[in-house]
Write a protein that holds these residues in place. Sequence first.
Motif, PDB file in Angstrom:
ATOM      1  N   ASP A  40       0.766  -1.109  -0.048  1.00  0.00           N
ATOM      2  CA  ASP A  40      -0.021  -0.155  -0.029  1.00  0.00           C
ATOM      3  C   ASP A  40       0.691   1.280   0.052  1.00  0.00           C
ATOM      4  O   ASP A  40       1.788   1.600   0.816  1.00  0.00           O
ATOM      5  CB  ASP A  40      -0.727  -0.057   1.150  1.00  0.00           C
ATOM      6  CG  ASP A  40      -1.917  -0.901   1.040  1.00  0.00           C
ATOM      7  OD1 ASP A  40      -2.006  -1.674   0.340  1.00  0.00           O
ATOM      8  OD2 ASP A  40      -2.856  -0.939   2.228  1.00  0.00           O
ATOM      9  N   GLY A  41       0.289   2.071  -0.774  1.00  0.00           N
ATOM     10  CA  GLY A  41       1.264   3.420  -0.975  1.00  0.00           C
ATOM     11  C   GLY A  41       2.408   3.498  -1.605  1.00  0.00           C
ATOM     12  O   GLY A  41       2.989   4.476  -1.660  1.00  0.00           O
ATOM     13  N   GLU A  42       3.173   2.526  -2.119  1.00  0.00           N
ATOM     14  CA  GLU A  42       4.494   2.192  -2.675  1.00  0.00           C
ATOM     15  C   GLU A  42       4.359   2.924  -3.914  1.00  0.00           C
ATOM     16  O   GLU A  42       3.419   2.616  -4.762  1.00  0.00           O
ATOM     17  CB  GLU A  42       4.967   1.023  -2.411  1.00  0.00           C
ATOM     18  CG  GLU A  42       5.464   0.810  -1.114  1.00  0.00           C
ATOM     19  CD  GLU A  42       6.015  -0.740  -1.101  1.00  0.00           C
ATOM     20  OE1 GLU A  42       6.742  -1.039   0.038  1.00  0.00           O
ATOM     21  OE2 GLU A  42       5.954  -1.520  -2.172  1.00  0.00           O
ATOM     22  N   ILE A  43       5.424   3.365  -4.498  1.00  0.00           N
ATOM     23  CA  ILE A  43       5.597   3.460  -5.996  1.00  0.00           C
ATOM     24  C   ILE A  43       6.770   2.887  -6.422  1.00  0.00           C
ATOM     25  O   ILE A  43       7.826   2.989  -6.032  1.00  0.00           O
ATOM     26  CB  ILE A  43       5.725   5.303  -6.065  1.00  0.00           C
ATOM     27  CG1 ILE A  43       4.737   6.013  -5.674  1.00  0.00           C
ATOM     28  CG2 ILE A  43       6.085   5.335  -7.708  1.00  0.00           C
ATOM     29  CD1 ILE A  43       4.880   7.575  -5.632  1.00  0.00           C
ATOM     30  N   HIS A  44       6.492   1.991  -7.621  1.00  0.00           N
ATOM     31  CA  HIS A  44       7.651   1.234  -8.232  1.00  0.00           C
ATOM     32  C   HIS A  44       7.694   1.573  -9.697  1.00  0.00           C
ATOM     33  O   HIS A  44       6.627   2.129 -10.379  1.00  0.00           O
ATOM     34  CB  HIS A  44       6.957  -0.111  -8.263  1.00  0.00           C
ATOM     35  CG  HIS A  44       7.030  -0.855  -6.868  1.00  0.00           C
ATOM     36  ND1 HIS A  44       7.656  -2.007  -6.564  1.00  0.00           N
ATOM     37  CD2 HIS A  44       6.533  -0.605  -5.731  1.00  0.00           C
ATOM     38  CE1 HIS A  44       7.746  -2.191  -5.275  1.00  0.00           C
ATOM     39  NE2 HIS A  44       6.992  -1.421  -4.774  1.00  0.00           N
ATOM     40  N   ALA A  45       8.694   1.663 -10.086  1.00  0.00           N
ATOM     41  CA  ALA A  45       9.135   1.708 -11.546  1.00  0.00           C
ATOM     42  C   ALA A  45       9.545   0.676 -12.315  1.00  0.00           C
ATOM     43  O   ALA A  45      10.241  -0.070 -11.743  1.00  0.00           O
ATOM     44  CB  ALA A  45       9.759   2.988 -11.662  1.00  0.00           C
ATOM     45  N   ILE A  46       8.946   0.304 -13.397  1.00  0.00           N
ATOM     46  CA  ILE A  46       9.870  -0.643 -14.159  1.00  0.00           C
ATOM     47  C   ILE A  46      10.364  -0.035 -15.465  1.00  0.00           C
ATOM     48  O   ILE A  46       9.767   0.435 -16.262  1.00  0.00           O
ATOM     49  CB  ILE A  46       8.776  -1.964 -14.560  1.00  0.00           C
ATOM     50  CG1 ILE A  46       8.234  -2.592 -13.407  1.00  0.00           C
ATOM     51  CG2 ILE A  46       9.307  -2.675 -15.487  1.00  0.00           C
ATOM     52  CD1 ILE A  46       7.250  -3.795 -13.483  1.00  0.00           C
ATOM     53  N   MET A  47      11.563  -0.569 -15.709  1.00  0.00           N
ATOM     54  CA  MET A  47      12.292   0.098 -17.016  1.00  0.00           C
ATOM     55  C   MET A  47      12.763  -1.073 -17.680  1.00  0.00           C
ATOM     56  O   MET A  47      13.278  -2.089 -17.023  1.00  0.00           O
ATOM     57  CB  MET A  47      13.498   0.804 -16.560  1.00  0.00           C
ATOM     58  CG  MET A  47      12.953   2.135 -15.981  1.00  0.00           C
ATOM     59  SD  MET A  47      14.293   3.387 -15.173  1.00  0.00           S
ATOM     60  CE  MET A  47      14.779   4.319 -17.002  1.00  0.00           C
ATOM     61  N   GLY A  48      12.878  -1.032 -19.182  1.00  0.00           N
ATOM     62  CA  GLY A  48      13.334  -2.145 -19.771  1.00  0.00           C
ATOM     63  C   GLY A  48      13.378  -1.782 -21.324  1.00  0.00           C
ATOM     64  O   GLY A  48      12.703  -0.889 -21.702  1.00  0.00           O
ATOM     65  N   PRO A  49      14.112  -2.659 -22.072  1.00  0.00           N
ATOM     66  CA  PRO A  49      14.190  -2.591 -23.333  1.00  0.00           C
ATOM     67  C   PRO A  49      12.871  -2.515 -24.140  1.00  0.00           C
ATOM     68  O   PRO A  49      11.861  -3.323 -23.558  1.00  0.00           O
ATOM     69  CB  PRO A  49      15.442  -3.178 -23.987  1.00  0.00           C
ATOM     70  CG  PRO A  49      15.377  -4.241 -22.981  1.00  0.00           C
ATOM     71  CD  PRO A  49      14.867  -3.626 -21.551  1.00  0.00           C
TER      72      PRO A  49
END
Lengths: 238, 244
Positions: free
Chosen positions: B26-35
């Motif tokens: 709850d409340g977290e911010i995640h980022a996914i990066m990839g080609p």
Amino acid sequence: MLKLNVTRDDKLDDIIITEDTSIELNLVNCNKDINIDVMDNMCLEVFELDINTKNKINYNLRENSRVIVNKLARDNSDITTVKIDGENASLKYYSSIMNYKNNEYTFKTIQSKDNTESIVVNHCINFTNNTFKFLVDSKINKKMHNCYSMQDNKIIDLGNGHNYITPNLLVDSEDIEAEHSAYIGKFKKDVLFYLMSRGIKKEDAEMLLTKGFLLHNMILTGGEETDFNSFIDNNYNN
Amino acid sequence: MLKIDKLTAKIGDRKILDKFDLEIQDGEIHAIMGPNGTGKSTLSKIIMGSNDYDIKNGSIIFNGEDITNLEVDERSRKGIFLSMQSPISVEGVTNREFLRTALNARSNEPLGLFDFIKKTEQNIKDLDIKNDILTQNINDGSSGGERKKNEVLQIKVLEPSFIILDEIDSGLDVDSLKIVCDNLNKYKEEHPKTSILIITHYSRLLDYIKPDFVHKMMDGRIVETGDVSLAYEIDKSGYGEIDA
């Protein structure tokens, strides 16, 4: 506004438009000949709501006349012929049909004078496995100049219906612009996904798309818009 | 909030996600990066419930409930929102009809027009969107930037608890990016338990919306997790030079 409610047993005289006029037509369970003659320089707008009709409707457009028809129908096998017989006359005809039975909708325009235009948009949603046909001819007579003709025909199949479109352009002149299109298919999957991804149930998403598809392009003001929306509500899967 | 456990998904014979794991509190911010082509957008659509893909194994748990087999609209009503990379236009359906139908789908009481206007008016101003957007067909004739702003308008009106931003920065000029991100940050402040999953190619977005975790995704799975410094490292060196 001239308002005509016509059912099977009503007598209907020829309609001659001699002043700018709006007509509301509500045709139910009938099979009639209806003739509408639009005189020089007159404007006519028609709001037509039909149920189960096989009428022969004939329009005649004289010089400088303007006609806009917004027609929404359930189960329609009308044969409509529009003769554009006066220079500078213009037709915009929007038909939308909710189909539940076997029907064949025939529409013909004949442009026989210079500087005329016809814009014809035919939409149908076939809700069942029955057959629906759009037979559409746009004819521009020989030696005409500066004419425009467009017909756009689409059928959305929500059952497993048999659907046909015959979009004919009959043109024998070089100084004209003419275009036609035909599409038969389902509502696009990515559009349904988009609407449903906002929490809208599939059946509600299809209803939104149905209304959008049937009423898109029509030129409706407040009162007519309400009537046309109610017509769809009352005839949707019913 | 969200737990994806060993999720394997295919399209045809091609494996898109390969035993993919991700947990977001709850409340977290995640980022996914990839080609390109590594499965990031597929992941977002699968979380949303697209049936374009075959789920072979694994599960998606949302707020303790297994939603792996739920329909798209049911997931949305549970609080999941996917802001799409390329929002489509919808012929003949106005934003007003669309949003009111979506709001009414979440409530037993139909929302009146006055309440609807109250709910949307300030958000439209905050996002610097044209006043007539509600009477316009969805994204009809809109630029890429206007479409992205419309996605954020929908977030603010529908109030989801889990937001996936699939390349929200693409198609946005610098000014529009700032407006979009300011609005998302404000929304997050007002809804602190809301979690966000950002999918992006560029760390510039993460200058505006600060992630708690950054994941590098390759070949359908997460191969490295770190803080925002991982995003800057990827920006500097590319995907190939960071050890998996």
